[in-house]
Scaffold this motif. Structure first.
Motif, PDB file in Angstrom:
ATOM      1  N   ASN A 208       9.975  -1.490  24.759  1.00 48.64           N
ATOM      2  CA  ASN A 208       9.918  -2.959  24.669  1.00 48.64           C
ATOM      3  C   ASN A 208       8.802  -3.509  25.538  1.00 48.64           C
ATOM      4  N   ALA A 211       5.439  -2.834  23.966  1.00 44.47           N
ATOM      5  CA  ALA A 211       5.170  -3.728  22.829  1.00 44.47           C
ATOM      6  C   ALA A 211       4.756  -5.104  23.337  1.00 44.47           C
ATOM      7  N   ARG A 212       5.441  -5.583  24.378  1.00 36.80           N
ATOM      8  CA  ARG A 212       5.130  -6.930  24.921  1.00 36.80           C
ATOM      9  C   ARG A 212       3.761  -6.972  25.574  1.00 36.80           C
ATOM     10  N   ASP A 240       9.873   4.038  18.151  1.00 37.48           N
ATOM     11  CA  ASP A 240       8.833   3.029  18.360  1.00 37.48           C
ATOM     12  C   ASP A 240       8.613   2.214  17.075  1.00 37.48           C
ATOM     13  N   THR A 241       8.833   0.911  17.154  1.00 38.25           N
ATOM     14  CA  THR A 241       8.634   0.092  15.949  1.00 38.25           C
ATOM     15  C   THR A 241       7.323  -0.697  16.012  1.00 38.25           C
ATOM     16  N   ASP A 242       6.558  -0.527  17.100  1.00 39.90           N
ATOM     17  CA  ASP A 242       5.342  -1.336  17.261  1.00 39.90           C
ATOM     18  C   ASP A 242       4.064  -0.505  17.314  1.00 39.90           C
ATOM     19  N   ARG A 244       3.022   1.883  19.307  1.00 41.36           N
ATOM     20  CA  ARG A 244       2.405   1.982  20.638  1.00 41.36           C
ATOM     21  C   ARG A 244       2.330   3.429  21.127  1.00 41.36           C
TER      22      ARG A 244
END
Ligand code: PLP
Length: 409
Positions: A208, A211-212, A240-242, A244
């Motif tokens: 998280n 991603a941010r 990982d959904t972003d 990264r």
């Protein structure tokens, strides 16, 4: 007789007459030259090297099967394995890797995202080159893997150590310090060297936060095939959904290190930059061995070999823990999950682990000091003991020598 031979080689190593990696004569050749039987020579060769890091049980590798597959490919029409190949790697090999990682490591990718490398060290080197500019900040686990440190240093990055505890890298510490960071290097499945596993909460925090903040995560999954007690832990990449995570793996531990084959799984946006960097570095990896390994995987030899080695390493780890308990239980504390091919044995605070390691080398065993894995002044001292390449007899003998190196008797 084996003792005399062993002492001769040991002396030659200490005096610098023999260098690391230098070939020793074959047992047959040396037996003929000295006019003795091969038995003392085999014993002398087997006697040294307990606890070398990252050394698999090479004597258990199915060399006959491998040799047949090499011969099969070497006889094929030459164009495929002799002409220039793709910088990303041999396509059937990348397809086999993508399938394997999906099934076994929960990695989500297509073969187009796989870049075949010359071992994972090259993957770290390429990551440093593509992702980092001089003075960029990189977080690394403390203690951590010296090879990663070296790779990121060549890009002129600022290395920032983040302490690890029993849940792995302390992500809250990263978030608290907050400042602008380009990449984080982690070994979440089996922290190098401490052998701990990153908790699920920490994994989610790290993803998280990355991603941010737009930070890259370099996940080094170097020996995750070997977990003995519990089920394998899925990779960070799979959560990982972003996009990264840059996932790095190697065949050095599950096959053998001299093969020099590893791989990275790249976020789609990074594929062309990494492919160009690989092309500029050394163009591509030898096609012959990529093709041979593809068949080794496809024909089931790979999975069978891993299953057998998992049992063997579990036994070797047990022998090592037993030998430590019996011979040095009051001096060494074993830490880490039941996994991989090495463990850390902590020494009492204040012990000079480099001095212990030097004495151990003089007795013919190789035990890496934990303090060398720290970027800052070391908080703990101990020995990193590789057990993959040592049989139970060598392990017991090695611990006896380690005890003498620590206590002097
Ligand atoms: C944590 C870790 N990463 C990467 C590697 C490098 O392996 P290779 O470059 O042989 O693939 C090692 C080897 O010991 C390792 O321990």
């Amino acid at each position: 007789m084996y003792r005399q031979l062993y002492d001769w080689f040991r002396r030659a190593i200490i005096d610098g007459q023999m260098r690391p990696g230098q070939r020793v004569p074959s047992t047959r050749g040396l037996a003929a030259e000295l006019k003795v039987s091969r038995i003392p020579i085999l014993n002398a060769y087997e006697h040294s090297g307990a606890f070398r890091m990252s050394l698999p049980a090479l004597e258990h590798f199915p060399i006959g099967v491998w040799a047949k597959l090499v011969a099969r490919h070497a006889r094929r029409p030459p164009k495929g394995i002799m002409a220039y190949g793709d910088a990303m790697g041999y396509l059937p090999f990348r397809e086999a890797i993508a399938e394997y990682l999906g099934a076994v490591r929960g990695v989500r990718c297509q073969s187009s995202q796989i870049l075949v490398t010359t071992g994972s060290q090259q993957a770290l080197q390429l990551s440093a080159q593509v992702l980092l500019d001089p003075k960029d900040r990189v977080w690394l686990e403390e203690p951590g893997y010296p090879g990663a440190r070296q790779a990121f240093m060549t890009a002129g990055a600022q290395l920032i150590p983040v302490p690890v505890d029993h849940d792995g890298m302390n992500i809250k510490e990263i978030i608290r310090r907050g400042s602008d960071v380009r990449a984080v290097y982690v070994t979440p499945s089996h922290q190098y060297p401490m052998g701990l596993t990153m908790s699920a909460t920490r994994r989610m925090l790290l993803l998280n936060w990355a991603a941010r903040s737009g930070t890259w995560i370099i996940e080094d999954d170097y020996d995750s095939e070997y977990r003995f007690g519990s089920r394998p832990i899925a990779s960070l990449q799979g959560l990982d959904t972003d996009a990264r995570v840059i996932y790095v793996g190697t065949f050095s531990k599950v096959m053998f290190p001299a093969l020099r084959l590893g791989y990275m799984v790249l976020p789609k946006d990074l594929v062309s930059a990494f492919s160009a960097a690989r092309e500029a570095a050394d163009i591509f990896s030898s096609t012959l061995y990529q093709a041979v390994l593809t068949d080794f995987i496809r024909e089931g030899h790979f999975a069978r070999h891993i299953r057998r080695m998992r049992m063997l390493y579990m036994e070797r780890r047990r022998s090592l823990v037993n030998a430590i308990q019996i011979q040095m239980g009051d001096t060494l504390e074993v830490i880490g999950a039941e996994a991989g091919m090495h463990l850390v044995a902590l020494l009492p605070p204040g012990t000079d682990d480099v001095a212990v390691s030097m004495k151990a080398v003089q007795m013919g065993i190789s035990a890496m000091p934990l303090s060398t894995c720290y970027l800052e002044p070391p908080k703990r001292c101990g020995m990193i003991l590789g057990y993959g390449g040592a049989n139970p007899r060598q392990i017991h003998d090695g611990i006896r020598k380690l005890r003498m190196s620590v206590r002097g008797h």
